[in-house]
Scaffold this motif. Structure first.
Motif, PDB file in Angstrom:
ATOM      1  N   LYS A  70       4.192  21.239  25.773  1.00  0.00           N
ATOM      2  CA  LYS A  70       2.965  22.419  26.467  1.00  0.00           C
ATOM      3  C   LYS A  70       3.525  23.740  26.609  1.00  0.00           C
ATOM      4  N   ASP A 111       0.178  11.680  32.750  1.00  0.00           N
ATOM      5  CA  ASP A 111      -1.712  10.601  33.010  1.00  0.00           C
ATOM      6  C   ASP A 111      -2.247  10.639  34.547  1.00  0.00           C
ATOM      7  N   LYS A 123      -8.216  15.188  38.415  1.00  0.00           N
ATOM      8  CA  LYS A 123      -6.877  15.024  37.070  1.00  0.00           C
ATOM      9  C   LYS A 123      -6.658  16.115  36.170  1.00  0.00           C
ATOM     10  N   THR A 124      -5.315  16.018  35.853  1.00  0.00           N
ATOM     11  CA  THR A 124      -4.493  16.891  35.456  1.00  0.00           C
ATOM     12  C   THR A 124      -4.230  17.098  33.834  1.00  0.00           C
ATOM     13  N   ASP A 125      -4.348  18.223  32.940  1.00  0.00           N
ATOM     14  CA  ASP A 125      -3.607  17.190  31.433  1.00  0.00           C
ATOM     15  C   ASP A 125      -1.678  17.779  31.405  1.00  0.00           C
TER      16      ASP A 125
END
Length: 146
Positions: A70, A111, A123-125
């Motif tokens: 990432k 997840d 929610k995190t990516d």
């Protein structure tokens, strides 16, 4: 007599320092982390001082690779490659240390879904790293809305 009292006080201070900083690690969660380090991933929900964190328990190797990838994508190639190299070196050092179950200090999650103390879900990516000794409780599996 005064020297004996000073020694006794020093021992109490040392004992206080060790007991204050020591946080025991749950053997079941430690075992799950050890198994994840060997490639078996499992859903887990962790309770951390009023915050609920759900995700997939993964290995440090996978965590490092996902995180480095990432960063690599989000930066220019030269900086991304330098960061990737450093992450992989760190990963290799941690993997060597964590070969023994009693050496595991961190949990790695993908997840990730976080529920704060007000019940708001985030929610995190990205992946998450949590100190094993900071976990107050856990369940295997993810929470579902009722």
């Amino acid at each position: 007599m005064e020297e004996k009292n000073n020694n006794h006080q020093e021992l109490k201070n040392i004992d206080k320092a060790f007991t204050h900083d020591f946080k025991p690690k749950d053997i079941y969660l430690t075992t799950a982390a050890y198994i994840a380090e060997n490639g078996f991933e499992v859903n887990v929900t962790l309770f951390l001082n009023g915050i609920i964190v759900s995700g997939v328990l993964i290995s440090n190797k996978r965590y490092s690779s996902l995180l480095a990838g990432k960063i690599y994508k989000a930066s220019n190639q030269e900086a991304g490659q330098a960061f990737l190299d450093v992450m992989l070196d760190i990963r290799d050092c941690i993997n060597e240390r964590d070969k023994e179950i009693n050496e595991i200090e961190y949990l790695y999650l993908s997840d990730v879904e976080i529920t704060n103390s007000n019940g708001n879900k985030l929610k995190t990516d990205s992946e998450m790293r949590i100190k094993l000794g900071e976990v107050n409780g856990f369940i295997f599996g993810k929470l579902v809305d009722c």
